[in-house]
Design an enzyme around this catalytic site. Structure first.
Site, PDB file in Angstrom:
ATOM      1  N   CYS A 127       0.696  -1.288  -0.037  1.00 17.85           N
ATOM      2  CA  CYS A 127       0.001  -0.060   0.057  1.00 17.85           C
ATOM      3  C   CYS A 127       0.956   1.337   0.035  1.00 17.85           C
ATOM      4  O   CYS A 127       0.373   2.220   0.358  1.00 17.85           O
ATOM      5  CB  CYS A 127      -0.835  -0.090   1.213  1.00 17.85           C
ATOM      6  SG  CYS A 127      -2.155  -1.164   1.032  1.00 17.85           S
ATOM      7  N   LYS A 194      -8.718  -0.001  10.354  1.00 24.07           N
ATOM      8  CA  LYS A 194      -8.850  -0.855   9.272  1.00 24.07           C
ATOM      9  C   LYS A 194      -7.899  -2.174   9.940  1.00 24.07           C
ATOM     10  O   LYS A 194      -6.618  -1.938  10.171  1.00 24.07           O
ATOM     11  CB  LYS A 194      -8.217  -0.510   8.087  1.00 24.07           C
ATOM     12  CG  LYS A 194      -8.128  -1.370   6.969  1.00 24.07           C
ATOM     13  CD  LYS A 194      -7.804  -0.809   5.611  1.00 24.07           C
ATOM     14  CE  LYS A 194      -7.401  -2.014   4.637  1.00 24.07           C
ATOM     15  NZ  LYS A 194      -7.440  -1.205   3.266  1.00 24.07           N
ATOM     16  N   ARG A 204      -9.151  -8.588  -3.300  1.00 31.65           N
ATOM     17  CA  ARG A 204      -7.706  -8.827  -3.907  1.00 31.65           C
ATOM     18  C   ARG A 204      -7.930  -9.484  -5.452  1.00 31.65           C
ATOM     19  O   ARG A 204      -6.928  -9.200  -6.301  1.00 31.65           O
ATOM     20  CB  ARG A 204      -6.839  -9.243  -3.299  1.00 31.65           C
ATOM     21  CG  ARG A 204      -6.608  -8.233  -1.847  1.00 31.65           C
ATOM     22  CD  ARG A 204      -5.482  -8.874  -0.702  1.00 31.65           C
ATOM     23  NE  ARG A 204      -5.576  -8.093   0.477  1.00 31.65           N
ATOM     24  CZ  ARG A 204      -5.159  -8.401   1.260  1.00 31.65           C
ATOM     25  NH1 ARG A 204      -4.249  -9.515   1.368  1.00 31.65           N
ATOM     26  NH2 ARG A 204      -5.114  -7.509   2.533  1.00 31.65           N
ATOM     27  N   LYS A 247     -13.347  -1.386   9.383  1.00 34.41           N
ATOM     28  CA  LYS A 247     -13.514  -2.239   8.387  1.00 34.41           C
ATOM     29  C   LYS A 247     -12.520  -3.632   8.895  1.00 34.41           C
ATOM     30  O   LYS A 247     -11.473  -3.212   9.125  1.00 34.41           O
ATOM     31  CB  LYS A 247     -12.707  -1.708   7.186  1.00 34.41           C
ATOM     32  CG  LYS A 247     -12.603  -2.298   6.052  1.00 34.41           C
ATOM     33  CD  LYS A 247     -11.771  -1.980   4.774  1.00 34.41           C
ATOM     34  CE  LYS A 247     -11.392  -2.968   3.695  1.00 34.41           C
ATOM     35  NZ  LYS A 247     -10.622  -2.278   2.631  1.00 34.41           N
TER      36      LYS A 247
HETATM   37  C1  PBG Z   1      -6.851  -1.151  -0.518  1.00 34.62           C
HETATM   38  C2  PBG Z   1      -8.228  -1.596   0.081  1.00 34.62           C
HETATM   39  C3  PBG Z   1      -8.669  -3.104   0.190  1.00 34.62           C
HETATM   40  C4  PBG Z   1      -9.891  -3.105   0.430  1.00 34.62           C
HETATM   41  C5  PBG Z   1     -10.424  -1.804   0.464  1.00 34.62           C
HETATM   42  N1  PBG Z   1      -9.306  -1.014  -0.104  1.00 34.62           N
HETATM   43  C6  PBG Z   1      -7.781  -4.338   0.096  1.00 34.62           C
HETATM   44  C7  PBG Z   1      -6.733  -4.542   1.426  1.00 34.62           C
HETATM   45  O1  PBG Z   1      -6.453  -3.585   2.175  1.00 34.62           O
HETATM   46  O2  PBG Z   1      -5.980  -5.386   1.180  1.00 34.62           O
HETATM   47  C8  PBG Z   1     -10.829  -4.355   1.084  1.00 34.62           C
HETATM   48  C9  PBG Z   1     -11.970  -4.308   0.372  1.00 34.62           C
HETATM   49  C10 PBG Z   1     -12.993  -5.641   0.375  1.00 34.62           C
HETATM   50  O3  PBG Z   1     -12.309  -6.662   0.767  1.00 34.62           O
HETATM   51  O4  PBG Z   1     -13.916  -5.532   0.177  1.00 34.62           O
HETATM   52  N2  PBG Z   1      -6.105  -0.636   0.536  1.00 34.62           N
HETATM   53 ZN    ZN Z   2      -3.790  -0.629  -0.085  1.00 31.57          ZN
END
Ligand code: PBG
Ligand code: ZN
Length: 323
Positions: A127, A194, A204, A247
């Site tokens: 990220c 998160k 993903r 989340k």
């Molecule tokens: C990107 C991001 C992710 C999700 C939303 N933005 C994936 C992650 O952090 O790997 C996950 C959303 C989902 O699982 O529906 N940072």
């Molecule tokens: Zn990300």
């Protein structure tokens, strides 16, 4: 003498009158995934009903969403070109910028939230920018390019920016950058709490953002931590976030309630891909009544204290609320 609670459950109207929680079409934000090309609408096998779409298809989808009164989306992009620093999202002709402009031109009433991160744009799938020695994400270097990405989204016409990378100091950085560029009225919705969750698996696949090595546990939160979860959100509030978020959703209802009790900001919950896939597959297998379980699940987020819900169920939920 005992109390007859069943008196208030006698019929639908009375049950409705005393209902403490309601779901409405205003509660939802619907995720959309855009990629290069034309006429592309590819379903992702792990998430039935979720598509990668080219811009023309995204526009058709927006027209339909508006027709069912679903007027908020969150956009994710799947670029053709990836590199170590995610340069594709740092130019004004990037797929995400072109998509925002196309939507806002044709459907100005559509409220466009952008997910701000680098995992879709980097060849390593993490990220942010990697530290060459530790091979973990370099926090402060990532802040710099995040500020650039935010201003690019804002210039393209995004209505709200949602940073999801879990970098420390991101809210203060983005607020400063947006204000300095004349976007002081653009709200920031922070993915403030998160977790490093295995429920992101199907996402993903859709976003093509699986890390090529390791995992995200050095930046996303440990699912074991409740006090830290509250701290993370309160810190983002202090830095200037307008909306907080938890989340994933379903395994974290306690955290939603904790943050609801500690902050007076609007609180969003992200009902993530793995949660959606579980319901979809259980429904398809005939194990549950999909629509009823979906509405019960969405209701639980509101009851726990969420005000907004990002969910792949948003379209089906609005269709149901309209019927
Ligand atoms: C990107 C991001 C992710 C999700 C939303 N933005 C994936 C992650 O952090 O790997 C996950 C959303 C989902 O699982 O529906 N940072
Ligand atoms: Zn990300």
């Amino acid at each position: 003498m005992f109390k007859r609670y069943r008196r208030l459950r006698i019929n639908e109207t009375l049950r409705g009158l005393v209902a403490e929680t309601t779901l409405s079409k205003n509660d939802f934000i619907y995720p959309l995934f855009v990629r290069e090309g034309e006429g592309i609408k590819t379903e992702v096998s792990s998430m039935p009903g979720v598509f990668q779409m080219s811009i023309d298809e995204i526009l058709k989808e927006c027209e339909y969403l508006i027709s069912i009164d679903l007027k908020a989306i969150i956009l994710f992009a799947i670029p053709d070109v990836k590199d170590s620093v995610g340069s594709e999202c740092l130019c004004e002709e990037s797929i995400i910028s072109r998509t925002i402009r196309a939507i806002k031109e044709k459907y100005p009433e559509m409220f466009v939230v952008t997910d701000l991160c680098f995992c879709e744009y980097t060849d390593h799938g993490h990220c942010g920018i990697l530290d060459p020695v530790s091979q973990t994400v370099d926090n402060d270097k990532t802040l710099e390019i995040s500020a650039q990405q935010a201003v690019i989204h804002a210039k393209a016409g995004a209505d709200m920016i949602a940073p999801s990378g879990m970098m420390d100091g991101i809210i203060e950085t983005l607020r400063t950058a947006l204000d300095a560029n004349g976007f002081e009225n653009l709200p920031i919705m922070s993915y403030s709490t998160k977790f490093a969750s295995s429920y992101y698996g199907p996402f993903r696949d859709v976003a093509e953002s699986t890390p090529s090595f390791g995992d995200r546990r050095s930046y996303q939160m440990n699912p074991a931590n409740r006090l830290e979860a509250i701290e993370e959100s309160l810190e983002d509030e202090r830095q200037g976030a307008d909306i907080l978020m938890v989340k994933p959703a379903l395994s974290y209802l306690d955290i939603i309630r904790d943050i609801r009790n500690e902050s007076r900001l609007p609180l969003c919950v992200y009902n993530v891909s793995g949660e959606y896939a579980m319901l979809k597959n259980a429904g398809a297998a005939g194990l549950i009544d999909y629509e009823k379980v979906m509405m019960e699940t969405l209701m639980s987020f509101k009851r726990a204290g969420a005000n907004l819900i990002i969910t792949y169920h948003a379209k089906e939920a609005c269709e149901l609320l309209n019927s």
